[in-house]
Design a protein around this motif. Structure first.
Motif, mmCIF file in Angstrom:
data_model
loop_
_atom_site.group_PDB
_atom_site.id
_atom_site.type_symbol
_atom_site.label_atom_id
_atom_site.label_comp_id
_atom_site.label_asym_id
_atom_site.label_seq_id
_atom_site.Cartn_x
_atom_site.Cartn_y
_atom_site.Cartn_z
ATOM 1 N N THR A 1 54.720 139.991 24.122
ATOM 2 C CA THR A 1 55.608 139.048 24.807
ATOM 3 C C THR A 1 55.314 139.030 26.292
ATOM 4 O O THR A 1 55.223 137.967 26.924
ATOM 5 C CB THR A 1 57.078 139.432 24.573
ATOM 6 N N GLU B 1 61.154 147.000 29.522
ATOM 7 C CA GLU B 1 61.932 146.589 28.363
ATOM 8 C C GLU B 1 63.297 147.253 28.472
ATOM 9 O O GLU B 1 63.399 148.476 28.567
ATOM 10 C CB GLU B 1 61.222 147.032 27.084
ATOM 11 N N ASN C 1 53.545 135.894 28.516
ATOM 12 C CA ASN C 1 54.394 135.211 29.482
ATOM 13 C C ASN C 1 54.156 135.612 30.930
ATOM 14 O O ASN C 1 54.801 135.078 31.823
ATOM 15 C CB ASN C 1 55.867 135.451 29.151
ATOM 16 N N HIS D 1 63.604 137.389 34.565
ATOM 17 C CA HIS D 1 64.053 137.821 33.246
ATOM 18 C C HIS D 1 63.040 137.304 32.229
ATOM 19 O O HIS D 1 62.500 136.210 32.396
ATOM 20 C CB HIS D 1 65.425 137.229 32.905
ATOM 21 N N PHE D 2 62.785 138.067 31.180
ATOM 22 C CA PHE D 2 62.014 137.559 30.042
ATOM 23 C C PHE D 2 62.643 138.124 28.777
ATOM 24 O O PHE D 2 63.631 138.879 28.850
ATOM 25 C CB PHE D 2 60.516 137.884 30.156
ATOM 26 N N GLU D 3 62.128 137.759 27.634
ATOM 27 C CA GLU D 3 62.823 138.031 26.371
ATOM 28 C C GLU D 3 63.138 139.506 26.168
ATOM 29 O O GLU D 3 64.234 139.858 25.724
ATOM 30 C CB GLU D 3 61.984 137.519 25.190
ATOM 31 N N GLU D 4 62.186 140.385 26.494
ATOM 32 C CA GLU D 4 62.378 141.803 26.212
ATOM 33 C C GLU D 4 62.985 142.581 27.368
ATOM 34 O O GLU D 4 63.338 143.753 27.202
ATOM 35 C CB GLU D 4 61.034 142.442 25.820
ATOM 36 N N ARG E 1 70.714 142.989 31.305
ATOM 37 C CA ARG E 1 70.007 142.093 32.221
ATOM 38 C C ARG E 1 70.701 142.092 33.585
ATOM 39 O O ARG E 1 71.676 141.369 33.784
ATOM 40 C CB ARG E 1 69.987 140.661 31.670
#
Length: 202
Positions: A104, A155, A108, A178-181, A159
């Motif tokens: 991920t 990770e 990204n 911010h990113f998914e993980e 958040r």
């Protein structure tokens, strides 16, 4: 670096379908005859990897590999292609989750546009498990996905707000993406490699 086999590792069969992402990762792999070769992974998911290499493996052959940014992986050759082979990965659930988080990030990182992506070489921490401190004194466990002398991607389940002040180990910084993980952090000052190792010691 010399690759070794670890037959005592508990593994589970890969289940379900995973989305493959295009990557450019280099490393070494070992065939069943224990010969070592260089190769590149051009597509990968937590369950499968496409190796590009001049060395052909046999269908069903067990492969051990060490890949930049990913680490040690193993699996069996699922099918051959003209310039390599697809490796069906065999990994624990924890390992697959780690691979998914790293893929991920790799997929990204250009969109995240972190400053250290352009300026500084990666650092591999001896222990990727760390603590992230908040301005109010609270601390949360996290895992370092990507690290350089000017920032990091971690990770983490929670958040912190964008631009909020955080402390990774003892290194102060601010949340820039911010990113998914998890989150991307830019350090307040550029760190030396030695200072990073000391800061991240538990």
């Amino acid at each position: 670096m010399h690759l070794t086999r670890d037959d005592s590792t508990q593994t589970i069969a890969t289940t379900g379908k995973f989305h493959r992402v295009k990557v450019e990762l280099y490393g070494r792999f070992m065939l069943e005859d224990r010969t070592e070769h260089v190769g590149q992974i051009s597509e990968m998911s937590p369950g499968e990897a496409l190796f590009t290499t001049e060395v052909m493996a046999g269908t069903g052959e067990r492969i051990i590999a060490y890949i930049d940014h990913i680490g040690r992986i193993e699996g069996t050759v699922e099918r051959l292609v003209s310039n390599g082979f697809y490796l069906s990965l065999v990994a624990s659930e924890r390992k697959k989750n780690k691979i998914a988080a790293q893929l991920t990030w790799l997929a990204n990182k250009h969109e995240l546009d972190m400053p250290e992506d352009r300026r500084h070489q990666r650092i591999a921490p001896r222990n990727p498990i760390a603590k992230l401190g908040m301005a109010d004194g609270r601390e949360y466990p996290c895992r370092i996905i990507d690290l350089s002398i000017s920032g990091a991607a971690v990770e983490i389940r929670m958040r912190p707000a964008l631009h909020s002040q955080v402390v990774l180990g003892s290194m102060r910084g601010r949340v820039v993406r911010h990113f998914e993980e998890g989150i991307a952090i830019e350090f307040a000052t550029v760190q030396s490699r030695e200072a990073i190792e000391i800061s991240l010691q538990n």
